[in-house]
Motif scaffolding. Sequence first.
Motif, mmCIF file in Angstrom:
data_model
loop_
_atom_site.group_PDB
_atom_site.id
_atom_site.type_symbol
_atom_site.label_atom_id
_atom_site.label_comp_id
_atom_site.label_asym_id
_atom_site.label_seq_id
_atom_site.Cartn_x
_atom_site.Cartn_y
_atom_site.Cartn_z
ATOM 1 N N ALA A 193 0.835 -1.200 0.000
ATOM 2 C CA ALA A 193 0.000 0.000 0.000
ATOM 3 C C ALA A 193 0.870 1.249 0.000
ATOM 4 O O ALA A 193 2.027 1.224 0.437
ATOM 5 C CB ALA A 193 -0.926 0.011 1.213
ATOM 6 N N GLU A 194 0.292 2.338 -0.517
ATOM 7 C CA GLU A 194 0.905 3.653 -0.351
ATOM 8 C C GLU A 194 0.690 4.077 1.099
ATOM 9 O O GLU A 194 -0.210 3.573 1.776
ATOM 10 C CB GLU A 194 0.209 4.681 -1.275
ATOM 11 N N SER A 195 1.472 5.051 1.545
ATOM 12 C CA SER A 195 1.311 5.445 2.948
ATOM 13 C C SER A 195 -0.030 6.134 3.200
ATOM 14 O O SER A 195 -0.499 6.210 4.319
ATOM 15 C CB SER A 195 2.467 6.348 3.382
ATOM 16 N N ASN A 196 -0.718 6.570 2.128
ATOM 17 C CA ASN A 196 -2.058 7.139 2.314
ATOM 18 C C ASN A 196 -3.135 6.054 2.402
ATOM 19 O O ASN A 196 -4.320 6.363 2.486
ATOM 20 C CB ASN A 196 -2.373 8.120 1.171
ATOM 21 N N GLY A 197 -2.733 4.797 2.366
ATOM 22 C CA GLY A 197 -3.694 3.712 2.543
ATOM 23 C C GLY A 197 -4.189 3.085 1.255
ATOM 24 O O GLY A 197 -4.913 2.088 1.286
ATOM 25 N N LYS A 198 -3.824 3.631 0.092
ATOM 26 C CA LYS A 198 -4.272 3.058 -1.186
ATOM 27 C C LYS A 198 -3.550 1.734 -1.436
ATOM 28 O O LYS A 198 -2.308 1.697 -1.469
ATOM 29 C CB LYS A 198 -3.948 4.015 -2.334
ATOM 30 N N LEU A 199 -4.321 0.691 -1.653
ATOM 31 C CA LEU A 199 -3.711 -0.602 -1.984
ATOM 32 C C LEU A 199 -3.107 -0.530 -3.379
ATOM 33 O O LEU A 199 -3.740 -0.036 -4.315
ATOM 34 C CB LEU A 199 -4.764 -1.709 -1.969
ATOM 35 N N VAL A 200 -1.866 -1.050 -3.524
ATOM 36 C CA VAL A 200 -1.259 -1.095 -4.857
ATOM 37 C C VAL A 200 -0.949 -2.524 -5.293
ATOM 38 O O VAL A 200 -0.746 -2.775 -6.481
ATOM 39 C CB VAL A 200 0.028 -0.243 -4.930
ATOM 40 N N ALA A 201 -0.892 -3.453 -4.340
ATOM 41 C CA ALA A 201 -0.582 -4.842 -4.697
ATOM 42 C C ALA A 201 -1.286 -5.772 -3.721
ATOM 43 O O ALA A 201 -1.319 -5.511 -2.521
ATOM 44 C CB ALA A 201 0.919 -5.082 -4.640
ATOM 45 N N LEU A 202 -1.852 -6.845 -4.276
ATOM 46 C CA LEU A 202 -2.565 -7.806 -3.431
ATOM 47 C C LEU A 202 -2.381 -9.206 -4.003
ATOM 48 O O LEU A 202 -2.653 -9.443 -5.180
ATOM 49 C CB LEU A 202 -4.066 -7.443 -3.382
ATOM 50 N N SER A 203 -1.901 -10.110 -3.158
ATOM 51 C CA SER A 203 -1.766 -11.497 -3.584
ATOM 52 C C SER A 203 -2.346 -12.405 -2.518
ATOM 53 O O SER A 203 -2.158 -12.188 -1.324
ATOM 54 C CB SER A 203 -0.285 -11.840 -3.796
ATOM 55 N N HIS A 204 -3.093 -13.406 -2.960
ATOM 56 C CA HIS A 204 -3.694 -14.382 -2.032
ATOM 57 C C HIS A 204 -3.470 -15.768 -2.628
ATOM 58 O O HIS A 204 -3.998 -16.084 -3.686
ATOM 59 C CB HIS A 204 -5.197 -14.090 -1.884
ATOM 60 N N GLU A 205 -2.636 -16.548 -1.935
ATOM 61 C CA GLU A 205 -2.412 -17.930 -2.365
ATOM 62 C C GLU A 205 -3.082 -18.848 -1.357
ATOM 63 O O GLU A 205 -2.741 -18.817 -0.178
ATOM 64 C CB GLU A 205 -0.916 -18.222 -2.422
#
Lengths: 337, 731
Positions: free
Chosen positions: B294-306
């Motif tokens: 995430a960016e420090s403002n809370g915006k998610l930029v990457a997500l992985s779920h295995e």
Amino acid sequence: MRPFDYETPQDAAQAVALSEAAAQSHVGSPVQYIGGGTTLLDLMKLGVMRPERVVAIDGIGGDSLNAVKKTDQGLHIGALVSMAELADNGMIERDYPVLRDALWKAASPQIRNMARLGGNVLQRTRCPYFRDTTYDQCNKRVPGSGCAALDGFNRLHAVLGTSGSCIATYAGDWAQALVALDASVSVLGPDGPRVLPFSGLHRLPSDAPHIETTLKPGELITGFTIPDGPWPRSTYVKVRDRESYAFANASAAVALEMEGDIATDVRIALGGLATVPWRASKAEAQLRGRPLGEAAMEAAAEAEFADAVTHEHNAFKVPLGKATLVRALTEAKAMEI
Amino acid sequence: MADPTPPVPEPGTNMGKALPRYEARAKVTGAPLYADDMPLPNPATALFVTSGIAKGSITSIDTSEAAGLPGVLKVYTHENAPSRQDLRHFMKGGYVADSVMPLAGPNIVNDGEIVAVVVAEDLATARDAAHRLKISYQAEQPATTFGSAGAEEKQITAGKHDVGDFDAAYGSAPVTLDVEYETPTMHHNPMELFSTAAAWDGDNLVIHEPSQFVWQLKNGAAETLGVDAAKVEVKNPFVGGAFGSKGIMTQRTGLIAAIARDLRRPVKNVVMRDQGYTLATYRAETRHRIRMGAESNGKLVALSHEGSEVTSRQDDYFVAGTTATAEMYACPNIRTGVSLVKADRNTPGFMRSPPETPYMYALESAMDEMAEKLGIDPVEFRRINDTQTSPTTGAPYTSRSLMECYDEAASSFGWSKRNPQPMSMAQDDWLIGYGCATACYPTNMMPATARIVLTPEGRAEVLIAAHDVGTGAYTVMQQIAADELGIDPAAITVRMGDTTLPPGPVSGGSMTTASAGSAVKAACEKVRQRFGGTVPAVDDMSAAFRKLGSNRIEEYAEWAPPGSGEDAIKALYKGKFGGGGGDEPKPLMYAFGAEFVEVRVHRLTREIRVPRMTGAFAAGRIVNPRTARSQYLGGMIWGLGQALLEKTELDLLRARYINDNIAEYLVAVNADVPEVDIIMVPEVDNQVNSLGVKGIGEVSNVGTAAAIANAVYHATGRRIRELPVTMDKLL
């Protein structure tokens, strides 16, 4: 279940006369008494117990078997009194809260209405390997067959009083209160009546876990006597994953006499942790006659569990047992009486 | 303590009347006949005997003592079992939940497999005989679960999503999280035990069995018995709890029916509570790795779920719940995937919110951990990443009221009183924690058919082989018909759970109201058309019938979700789910909720208690707020059990289930559930279907476990990443 003869004797002597039979083990005895049947029926349906004769004792009556009364020897409780009856007794609630707490936290109302106190103290273990006959190994069920719990699932098994033959936990609650209060148990057998200390009723498993008590074949529990009292500063703390209707992960029966901060008398018994109702004598000895602070309680708990033996899944029972002991002492100390 | 019987909920915007349950009086007076209660002439009792090993083979079974007992009719083993046809697993287009046929040979492939059937005049005799069988095994070392020697890993394509460039985005994200979670084996333990009763009359067979899909059972039983499906009837008007466990046919049905054919006598079988652990399906254990940037403002930029899931050797059952993760929050770089671990176990199957329960637990726990890392309130973190379009396809959500749910629940719960610092709140000896999580469930639908009968007296009958597993489906069908026909609900009778009725959907996937309801609506529309568009008032009804020259109006309608293939209805009559079609991009359809809990943890003994829970849910039109509230309540209470209590313990050495009874498989009891506050957030969604209904049976148990685990962290400062959260993990 297997067909069996069902006997309905009219009094205790007749019941005992119907029950003389040689028995290799308590589980395997061909004759069984039945009161409320809350343990026996389950185990018969599961094929764990296969008695040929079942002797119903709920009709044998008599004042002593059904009474709860204060006598010169102490508080007498008849063996045919139901769990619910004793828990609902106002005098018990006032003078022996530990007895009441241990009962109402023990089971569902349906079971408390059926189960009699004489049978309650003989409640059998919930060890899954004992209760399922498809497991080959269980020294309690099939003497000499081994113990599947040692290398199986043992989160709920005992850490105190175990042996290499058996680590099955004593499953009951009320017996802890009795053993803490130095109760005695009256029995009637083929050789007549006798009285033994309650602490001498249950046997440690050692190398013969199939022999669970010191009762001889045919002996019938007729009642219990608690010598001293009242014990208004007493309580039973039962710690379990679920708030109600679950077996104890750890429990503690505690009774105190306090003079200021000094514990002049301390009685402690532990449940859910041991193979038998476990009197915490080491902890008591450390606390008796001293100021009862949290550090002292912790040190006493440490001493009680010094010899605990854990297995793969039940190591948590040592810190939990200690915490339960400390909590029960703390709560008893804080009681307003 | 809160009033345990709160008032009937007031219907809000876009909600129907809070009618009392259709069968309430019958149920509380003990009137309904469940499958095993159905009267049969002179039935014999069959009792299963199950294996004591998980892997190996039977070397001998001595049945002589058992067979010789008075009252024993016959003992069946693999040496004399009646033959049946193989059935394929339902995920391969077949009918069964576990493809291994019992008594087909000496091999044992899992714990508790059927090794014999004792048929006797009564249960007591059968049980006595069962204990007199002498069975010898050649046992082999089984593989039990993840990490067991001999378990095989297998990659699957389900649950794969790849959007943007996860590796690059994760590598350069200023704040990252990399965590693993586990969920345990769980069993449904419905109050009504599994049972089968089979009675033949010549070539015709009647089966009474609790089922969530009677038309599937009819067709599957016919296939394994080698008879025409038209000659098989399944009758089962009431189901005493199911939760997915009665959703797919199991092998026992064919076995019992074949035995009844062999003995020329009706046969009844009840699966004992412990046997239900291995003869029905269950929720298998899962493992998860989640990485988030995430960016420090809370915006998610990457997500992985295995994800990784256990299944049997014989069948590749999977839930692959990573789709929920991929669709949940705005994020430009997403990668998900699922693998299976095949072990010597019975095949798992549907259990309430099959994919979302384990996968959303993992995602929503990670969201809480990430919010803390970022120093952002967990509710605001969800708001920052809320989306109205699919992060994977860009398709719009038909409606998504997640943040409305959060805001209403947070306000009612008193979230603003939370001190964000862990271990900062306590009362006496109890540490206090607050936690929250998102709940979601996709809007599923499948084909359905229904028949409506209307009489000149103004009475109507709704006929549809849908199922009421305790959910309120009878009530809701009655209500939909009453609305569509414009007549008093009390004048409408509903018949369900019977294959002599037109086929309805499986009672699963939260789709009964939308699917069966749409078919009922379509049939009602046809009835209205007979009167030129409006059904006359009850006083004018008989005159209207006379005018039509009829004394009975009967209309049948078929309904299939938009985009269904041509063969959808044909497939339904065959007891199949799909029928193909529907490949074009669709809008995203989900119900949402926000769940808040307070936990208390004892400072010494670490018992965990939940004094209160608040859930707010938005799921399109709510047909009946009273039965809906019960669904939401039950789901959250089950969620509490998943968080703190439920786990089927495994003997890792022997691959056997340990606590196979309801004394030791803990589910929440009254004392565990002091106060649950349910908020139904009004939502209008006219795109999902013409009823505007999304389905509510499963959404509410999706967020609870994460909310509780998050609250335990807040109370104690300890992250427990393995369900259930129990005291031993906190000592």
